[in-house]
Motif scaffolding. Sequence first.
Motif, mmCIF file in Angstrom:
data_model
loop_
_atom_site.group_PDB
_atom_site.id
_atom_site.type_symbol
_atom_site.label_atom_id
_atom_site.label_comp_id
_atom_site.label_asym_id
_atom_site.label_seq_id
_atom_site.Cartn_x
_atom_site.Cartn_y
_atom_site.Cartn_z
ATOM 1 N N ASP A 1 22.093 44.429 -5.465
ATOM 2 C CA ASP A 1 22.836 43.547 -4.568
ATOM 3 C C ASP A 1 24.345 43.767 -4.601
ATOM 4 N N HIS B 1 20.167 42.111 0.970
ATOM 5 C CA HIS B 1 20.863 40.894 0.559
ATOM 6 C C HIS B 1 21.858 40.457 1.630
ATOM 7 N N ASN C 1 20.109 37.086 6.797
ATOM 8 C CA ASN C 1 21.252 37.099 5.874
ATOM 9 C C ASN C 1 21.892 35.724 5.757
ATOM 10 N N SER D 1 20.441 34.565 0.300
ATOM 11 C CA SER D 1 21.420 35.417 -0.384
ATOM 12 C C SER D 1 20.797 36.741 -0.799
ATOM 13 N N HIS D 2 19.496 36.717 -1.081
ATOM 14 C CA HIS D 2 18.804 37.941 -1.511
ATOM 15 C C HIS D 2 17.411 37.945 -0.907
ATOM 16 N N ASP E 1 11.890 37.007 -0.345
ATOM 17 C CA ASP E 1 11.935 37.349 -1.762
ATOM 18 C C ASP E 1 10.874 36.590 -2.558
#
Length: 335
Positions: free
Chosen positions: A66, A116, A127, A131-132, A178
């Motif tokens: 990231d 990320h 996005n 955040s990830h 994620d």
Amino acid sequence: MTFIGMDHGTTGISFCIMSDDEEILDVFKIDREDSKSGKVSAIEELSKRCDFSSVKLMAITYAMGDGFNRILPIDKVEDRGILSIAGAGKVTGGGTSVFSELESSNIPTIMIPGLHKNSTSLNELFNAAYSHQASPEKVSISYNALKETGWKNFIVADISSNSVDILIEDSKIKGAIDACLGAMGIVHGPIDLEMIRDIDEGRKTANECFSHAGAIKIAGIDGKVANMKDQLLENYVNGDEKAKLAIDTLIMTVAMEIAGLDVVCENDIEGIVLTGSVGSATEPFNFEDEINKYFKGKYELRAISKESGAIGAAQIARDVFNGEKEILGIEVDLS
């Protein structure tokens, strides 16, 4: 000419050695604990399998990825390409040892970024929301899926220690969900209300919760990460009701996540690619058959190698060496 790909996975570090015509010459995995202890050397294992003078390029993944958003030479990536190792699941140090070996080698190497909030290649809505979205090996897995199927609009379901599903549209990664947000994997999973309370009241850290939120939470299994899948499957085979509930729940959450990604795809989905040690499994249960009970034949399902992360990284190395300037919408910058 040969090319090398490395997948920095949860249970081990996998390598693929590939020829210029994309023939897979070898695939092998190094246990994280063996690497950390010095029992096994990545460079020594690679040297047994290929002549380094023939290696034109190696592509590697590491941790969250990231800290950068383009495919770059390893010497152009600061701090190993990560903002922090915290909150990334169980840390053993084995991957760090392998990275150090490769970094000090003379093998020309590029690094693949994760997905990320600073990834310019992704849909801005993803996005803005997260955040990830995915670690770097999900990029290489998706590239291998693209190569294997020839599809332009599809979803990759990578199901193993954690579960991450990736949406590819017009041959570019649009976004992903994620492991801490959506579907369960064997070990990792989403942090729910009970876990938030445990964190707030100081009983557990967020990382401890994340690292025990997968199917093992339901099955009541704990221990070494590398052994948890085998223990879960052994219990499943032996008719353990909690193990069966754990597997069934994992499959249900993956089906929900895939359906959610389909909804936000502007084009028609051509199919679903299944990979990972669970996603590609045919025994003791067939993952493709089990998840298709939810889809009822709506999608074409394709299972690819559970080592698709390493294979895809080698394919990226080959194509970047041969002049590719973009991989799944991610810029290649060798300057």
